[in-house]
Design a protein around this motif. Structure first.
Motif, mmCIF file in Angstrom:
data_model
loop_
_atom_site.group_PDB
_atom_site.id
_atom_site.type_symbol
_atom_site.label_atom_id
_atom_site.label_comp_id
_atom_site.label_asym_id
_atom_site.label_seq_id
_atom_site.Cartn_x
_atom_site.Cartn_y
_atom_site.Cartn_z
ATOM 1 N N GLY A 84 32.150 67.365 5.265
ATOM 2 C CA GLY A 84 31.435 67.312 4.005
ATOM 3 C C GLY A 84 30.901 68.629 3.529
ATOM 4 N N SER A 85 30.855 69.637 4.413
ATOM 5 C CA SER A 85 30.340 70.944 3.991
ATOM 6 C C SER A 85 31.375 71.631 3.112
ATOM 7 N N LYS A 86 30.871 72.478 2.238
ATOM 8 C CA LYS A 86 31.819 73.236 1.413
ATOM 9 C C LYS A 86 32.379 74.398 2.239
ATOM 10 N N GLY A 87 33.345 75.107 1.701
ATOM 11 C CA GLY A 87 33.928 76.237 2.441
ATOM 12 C C GLY A 87 34.999 75.744 3.402
ATOM 13 N N LEU A 88 35.041 76.325 4.609
ATOM 14 C CA LEU A 88 36.126 76.033 5.548
ATOM 15 C C LEU A 88 35.980 74.645 6.134
ATOM 16 N N PRO A 89 37.110 73.964 6.337
ATOM 17 C CA PRO A 89 37.077 72.666 7.003
ATOM 18 C C PRO A 89 36.887 72.834 8.511
ATOM 19 N N GLY A 90 36.279 71.866 9.150
ATOM 20 C CA GLY A 90 36.167 71.863 10.600
ATOM 21 C C GLY A 90 37.479 71.434 11.232
ATOM 22 N N PRO A 91 37.607 71.542 12.546
ATOM 23 C CA PRO A 91 38.873 71.214 13.207
ATOM 24 C C PRO A 91 39.265 69.751 13.006
ATOM 25 N N LEU A 92 38.307 68.867 13.048
ATOM 26 C CA LEU A 92 38.649 67.455 12.903
ATOM 27 C C LEU A 92 39.192 67.193 11.519
ATOM 28 N N GLN A 93 38.559 67.847 10.558
ATOM 29 C CA GLN A 93 38.997 67.680 9.179
ATOM 30 C C GLN A 93 40.415 68.217 8.988
ATOM 31 N N VAL A 94 40.643 69.368 9.622
ATOM 32 C CA VAL A 94 41.986 69.961 9.524
ATOM 33 C C VAL A 94 43.021 69.008 10.074
ATOM 34 N N LEU A 95 42.723 68.506 11.244
ATOM 35 C CA LEU A 95 43.662 67.598 11.904
ATOM 36 C C LEU A 95 43.918 66.378 11.039
ATOM 37 N N GLY A 96 42.855 65.830 10.482
ATOM 38 C CA GLY A 96 42.988 64.631 9.668
ATOM 39 C C GLY A 96 43.816 64.884 8.422
ATOM 40 N N GLU A 97 43.543 65.991 7.780
ATOM 41 C CA GLU A 97 44.213 66.255 6.509
ATOM 42 C C GLU A 97 45.686 66.590 6.680
ATOM 43 N N THR A 98 46.048 67.133 7.860
ATOM 44 C CA THR A 98 47.437 67.585 8.023
ATOM 45 C C THR A 98 48.240 66.665 8.929
ATOM 46 N N TRP A 99 47.601 65.635 9.430
ATOM 47 C CA TRP A 99 48.291 64.786 10.413
ATOM 48 C C TRP A 99 49.574 64.228 9.847
ATOM 49 N N ASP A 100 49.475 63.740 8.665
ATOM 50 C CA ASP A 100 50.662 63.180 8.023
ATOM 51 C C ASP A 100 50.899 63.916 6.726
ATOM 52 N N PRO A 101 51.957 64.580 6.485
ATOM 53 C CA PRO A 101 53.161 64.560 7.318
ATOM 54 C C PRO A 101 53.304 65.796 8.229
ATOM 55 N N TYR A 102 52.369 66.794 8.093
ATOM 56 C CA TYR A 102 52.714 68.111 8.655
ATOM 57 C C TYR A 102 52.775 68.136 10.172
ATOM 58 N N ILE A 103 51.930 67.330 10.833
ATOM 59 C CA ILE A 103 51.973 67.401 12.284
ATOM 60 C C ILE A 103 53.022 66.449 12.859
ATOM 61 N N ILE A 104 53.037 65.254 12.367
ATOM 62 C CA ILE A 104 53.949 64.289 12.996
ATOM 63 C C ILE A 104 55.380 64.407 12.483
ATOM 64 N N TYR A 105 55.575 64.944 11.292
ATOM 65 C CA TYR A 105 56.961 65.114 10.792
ATOM 66 C C TYR A 105 57.245 66.584 10.517
ATOM 67 N N PRO A 106 57.484 67.367 11.518
ATOM 68 C CA PRO A 106 57.700 68.799 11.267
ATOM 69 C C PRO A 106 59.005 69.073 10.526
ATOM 70 N N LEU A 107 59.935 68.073 10.516
ATOM 71 C CA LEU A 107 61.252 68.391 9.958
ATOM 72 C C LEU A 107 61.542 67.666 8.636
ATOM 73 N N PHE A 108 60.482 67.118 7.979
ATOM 74 C CA PHE A 108 60.801 66.411 6.730
ATOM 75 C C PHE A 108 61.263 67.394 5.673
ATOM 76 N N ASP A 109 62.066 66.878 4.790
ATOM 77 C CA ASP A 109 62.616 67.763 3.767
ATOM 78 C C ASP A 109 62.644 67.003 2.445
ATOM 79 N N ASN A 110 61.717 67.391 1.537
ATOM 80 C CA ASN A 110 61.678 66.750 0.228
ATOM 81 C C ASN A 110 62.364 67.592 -0.840
ATOM 82 N N GLY A 111 63.133 68.531 -0.415
ATOM 83 C CA GLY A 111 63.813 69.409 -1.371
ATOM 84 C C GLY A 111 62.887 70.499 -1.858
ATOM 85 N N GLY A 112 63.461 71.542 -2.417
ATOM 86 C CA GLY A 112 62.667 72.686 -2.907
ATOM 87 C C GLY A 112 61.958 73.365 -1.752
ATOM 88 N N THR A 113 60.703 73.683 -1.999
ATOM 89 C CA THR A 113 59.962 74.327 -0.913
ATOM 90 C C THR A 113 59.099 73.316 -0.182
#
Lengths: 671, 280
Positions: free
Chosen positions: B50-79
């Protein structure tokens, strides 16, 4: 003797960053026979490894060169394989690959199978079969050295060069490897040169041990033959009767060098200043034809040319006066008789040793033995006639005059008499008389003959008082007669002045040996402040044919007064050693046990060389070869004691270690 | 809410992962893990949810869990691709640029190391060129190549070549005199000298150069990709920044660090296999 390798007058000069240069090796001359094992021994920094590298072709001699089987060594090659100090195995290759790399490259012409069996054979030879696949990192020092030796031998070199091959090994491994190497070398008849620090190793392995003096200007000090029969074994060689004598000789040499190193390290180094330390000099001389270089240097401006403002030539009454003049510092430098610097350095008579330096021989030859005309009338023509006359007149002891006991005249007269079977101390009476009084003494019948320089022989001949029975050309052509002598202290205080003095005199000597200048020099010598005698007594031998006063036609003697030609001016150490043996032979001085040190300090070939180089003249010292006088007795510079023992007529030889700096240390302690 | 979902997988998986190593390598593994844990805790405390500025580790993990951590190879085209593909794209550029730099650098290094004249001619030039920051090369390479991909590769090349050249040169110059003497006495042919002495003797130095080079190229690629765009971890970070997705940036940084570390390890592992025992 077929020469297999010749190290031909090698110099190695390293340029220094400050623009000057360091002479590491000077005039190394060594001939090696096929199959011979030579050790180079000396203190660290004496240039042993440099010399080895020059033979290998890895380093280049600044002058001279190395000749292997008649061809000059220009670059490294497998015919001169080196066993390096730190093995130099390639760490990324196995034992087998290391040796194979050499064999494959050098023996390209052989089929693969043959090369393989050569590698295998040499691995077996050094007993490393179990380590074939190992890399050097997994081997002990001894094993690595064995691989290096196997690699070297596998390519069948003509010459094997070993640079302290066993230096880094423990005693036990070293012993085993030495025997192995010896065995292999004997079997394959390979010629070896080994650099070592280890005296016992050198004696065990070598046929000859070459001892090098300390740098700078390191040169061969002594060569020791090792006559132990082969095959040798480590346990047996020590039982050889002369093993310990030889061992002591090498160790004594090394100790002398160590002392010398220490002395040089503590010596105060005078910072060379611009110009000379002293520009007015007093130089002593004796009125003789031989003083020509001094007279010429003064009158023809050679002293001026080399920066001296005023040089006084002090005419001295006797050689003794010259010796005391130098000792008391009354004169700066002097013309001396050849043996005087050595005799004064050793401490002649009751005198304390006083180190005297001679860096220039001023003249060679020019002496003769004159006998009273009475002998001529009795039919004396040769030495044996003279002996007969002495034998016939038992009731009379003939007296012969010499100029100084350390002079060449005395030594040569004695040598001449002794070679004819006349004991110069028993059969005749020798007395010291200054040269200029010889003729008068002969006339007064105080003496019956003498040996002296000119013009005092020709004067007797001209006055019909005597005849010349022998000139020194008959006895030893090219003998050193007069030298420049200065005290060592003076040299240390005036290094630049000393070099300038040598240069001035060297140029004067050159001038004196130019035949067209001789008439002019004659005029100078005849001036009363120099020799002052009539020109006709100086002319014979100097310009005109020499008249012996025997009724024969006068003979032209080419080299009677020799001032420069034929390397006259180099104060070579070999002839110095001969002088030492003769001084000892007649009990004038003891024979110095540390003769190498004495010669190094008195006969300063290095300073002569420096002056000669500055004048762009040759600075080469004559080779250390054996030579003989008229009677054929060979003098070997590596065995002076043996030479003395072989001379029948002589005094009991005293051998004494001469401690030169004792007096100085005492003075320091007292002050 | 997000924090809770993030905690679950962590508490389930990590102990399992640890137990396989715990038995023998506890002493080596434990201290860094504890350090990481402490770091995480401090980070979490400093950046609570809830703090402004940088996210904490738990927040980072939560926000990137899907798709960036569990699907490292997804490809939606473009970048819009998984982080694995992004990294792969970057690695490809590094691979090409670094390989070219290695070949050219080792070759040039040997040439310069064996020839004094060339050394004197080129060394000052290289000493100046090597200090130029990687990105300073980018405009000129864009101007020259007109395309983004070759430009990025060129930046990799030009960044990593200097340490390779310089180290190889030193390695060749530092060949012990003993080995050269052996070659001289045996009169080894040039080819044999090259293969049996020069290369093996210079290898430790060459690998030092390669290690520095690979490190520098990984540094350079991120910056270069940020500027030239396209698929790649650098542009991914830049893109995330533009969209204020700080958690993605942090996750990408972790990836970048781990990959850089692995690259370094691979090169030094290769070196340990090639360099003989006595040369180390």
């Amino acid at each position: 003797m077929s020469v297999f390798v010749e190290i031909d007058h090698v110099d190695r000069v390293f340029p220094l960053p400050n623009g000057s240069s360091y002479v590491a090796l000077k005039n190394i001359e060594l001939k090696i026979k096929q199959g011979e094992f030579i050790s180079l021994i000396g203190h660290s920094g004496c240039g042993k490894s440099t010399l080895l590298n020059i033979v290998a072709g890895l380093d280049k001699a600044s002058r001279g060169g190395v000749i292997l089987e008649g061809r000059q060594v220009t670059r490294p090659g497998p015919d001169r394989m080196v066993v390096f100090q730190n093995y130099s195995l390639l760490p990324w290759l196995t034992v087998y690959e290391n040796i194979a790399l050499a064999v494959d490259e050098v023996m390209k012409h052989l089929p693969k199978g043959d090369r393989k069996s050569i590698v295998q054979h040499h691995i077996d030879l050094v007993g490393l079969r179990q380590a074939v696949k190992k890399r050097p990192g997994e081997l002990s020092g001894g094993m690595k050295q064995r691989v290096a030796i196997a690699r070297a031998l596998a390519i069948r070199p003509k010459l094997l060069l070993l640079d302290e091959p066993f230096g880094a090994l423990d005693a036990l491994t070293r012993g085993g490897l030495q025997e192995q190497l010896m065995k292999i070398c004997e079997e394959s008849h390979v010629t070896c040169i080994m650099v070592t620090h280890d005296v016992d190793e050198a004696l065990l392995l070598s046929d000859r041990v070459v001892m090098l003096t300390n740098g700078p200007e390191s040169h061969i000090g002594q060569i020791l033959q090792v006559p132990i029969p082969r095959p040798r074994s480590r346990m047996e060689v020590v039982k050889h009767p002369s093993y310990y004598t030889m061992r002591n000789e090498i160790i004594y040499f090394l100790n002398q060098q160590k002392r010398d190193k220490k002395r040089k390290a503590t010596q105060k180094v005078v910072i060379p200043r611009q110009g000379l330390e002293k520009v007015t000099l007093d130089i002593g001389f004796i009125p003789l034809t031989d003083c020509a270089p001094l007279v010429v240097a003064k009158e023809k401006g050679f002293f001026k040319k080399h920066g001296f403002e005023e040089v006084n030539l002090c005419r001295e009454t006797s050689w003794n006066a010259i010796a005391s003049g130098i000792a008391t510092k009354r004169i700066d430098a002097a013309q001396m008789v050849a043996g005087m610097p050595l005799a004064m350095t050793i401490g002649m008579g009751e005198n304390q040793p006083l180190p005297i330096v001679t860096s220039l021989v001023l003249s060679r030859n020019g002496n003769a033995i004159t006998l009273s005309k009475r002998f001529y009338e009795q039919g004396v023509r040769t030495l044996s006639d003279f002996k007969k006359v002495i034998a016939q007149t038992q009731d009379r002891v003939y007296t012969l005059g010499v100029v100084h006991s350390s002079s060449m005249h005395n030594l040569m007269l004695r040598y001449w008499l002794a070679s004819g079977g006349i004991d110069p101390d028993r059969d005749v009476n020798l007395i010291v008389i200054p040269p200029q009084q010889m003729v008068a003494s002969l006339k007064a019948e105080k003496i019956d003959g003498y040996c002296v320089g000119e013009p005092w022989n020709s004067l007797a001949v001209n006055e019909d008082l005597g005849f010349v029975i022998a000139t020194d050309l008959d006895i030893w052509p090219g003998n050193p007669d007069k030298v420049l002598g200065v005290s060592e202290d003076w040299v240390n205080q005036h290094p630049q002045t000393h070099i300038a003095l040598i240069k001035a005199l060297l140029e004067a000597c050159q001038y004196c040996d130019e035949p067209r200048n001789r008439e002019e020099i004659l005029q100078l010598l005849c001036q009363p402040q120099y020799v002052g005698s009539a020109p006709e007594s100086i002319r014979p031998g100097f310009i005109d044919p020499y008249n012996r006063g025997t009724g024969e036609a006068p003979q032209l003697l080419q080299r009677f007064n020799q001032f420069h030609l034929d390397n006259t001016n180099c104060p070579g150490r070999v002839e110095g050693l001969w002088l030492l043996t003769q001084l000892a032979r007649w009990g004038i001085t003891p024979f110095p046990k540390n003769w190498i040190e004495i010669l190094e300090r008195v006969r300063r070939v290095d300073l002569y060389g420096e002056a000669a180089r500055q004048l762009r003249l040759s600075d080469l010292e004559p080779d250390r070869d054996p030579f003989k006088l008229f009677d054929g007795m060979v003098f070997n510079p590596d065995d002076p004691m043996g030479y003395l023992q072989r001379l029948d007529i002589r005094h009991e030889i005293q051998v004494k270690e001469i401690i030169l700096d004792a007096a100085k240390t005492l003075q320091k302690a007292m002050s | 809410m997000t924090a809770r979902t993030a905690r679950r997988p962590k508490s389930n998986k990590l102990p399992k992962f640890l137990t396989t190593f715990l038995q023998d390598k506890l002493a080596i593994i434990a201290p860094p893990l504890i350090a990481i844990a402490v770091f995480m805790v401090i980070w979490q405390l400093l950046c609570p949810p809830g703090s402004k500025g940088l996210p904490g580790p738990l927040q980072v993990l939560g926000e990137t869990w899907d798709p960036y951590i569990i699907y490292p190879l997804f490809d939606n085209g473009g970048t819009d691709k998984g982080l694995g593909l992004q990294i792969f794209a970057s690695l490809q550029r590094v691979g090409i640029g670094f390989s070219l730099a290695s070949l050219a650098g080792i070759g040039l290094g040997i040439l310069i190391g064996t020839n004094k004249v060339i050394y004197r001619a080129l060394d000052p030039l290289f000493q100046v060129l090597r200090t130029i920051p990687p990105l300073a090369w980018l405009p000129i390479s864009l101007a020259a190549f007109q395309q983004s991909n070759p430009s990025a590769i060129f930046v990799i090349f030009i960044t990593s070549i200097w340490p390779i050249i310089i180290n190889t040169t030193v390695g060749v110059q530092q060949i012990p005199q003993d080995y050269r003497n052996v070659a001289k006495v045996l009169r080894l042919s040039r080819q044999k000298y090259f293969l049996k002495i020069l290369i093996p003797a210079a290898v430790p130095y060459i690998f030092t150069g390669l290690r520095i080079g690979i490190g520098l190229s990984w540094l350079a690629i991120i910056a270069a990709e940020m500027l030239v765009g396209g698929v790649g971890i650098g542009f991914f970070i830049w893109d995330a920044y533009n969209n204020s997705l700080l958690s993605q940036i942090i996750l990408a940084l972790v990836y970048v660090g781990v990959v850089g570390f692995l690259l370094d390890r691979i090169v030094s592992f290769a070196a340990s296999k090639v360099v003989a025992e006595e040369q180390k």
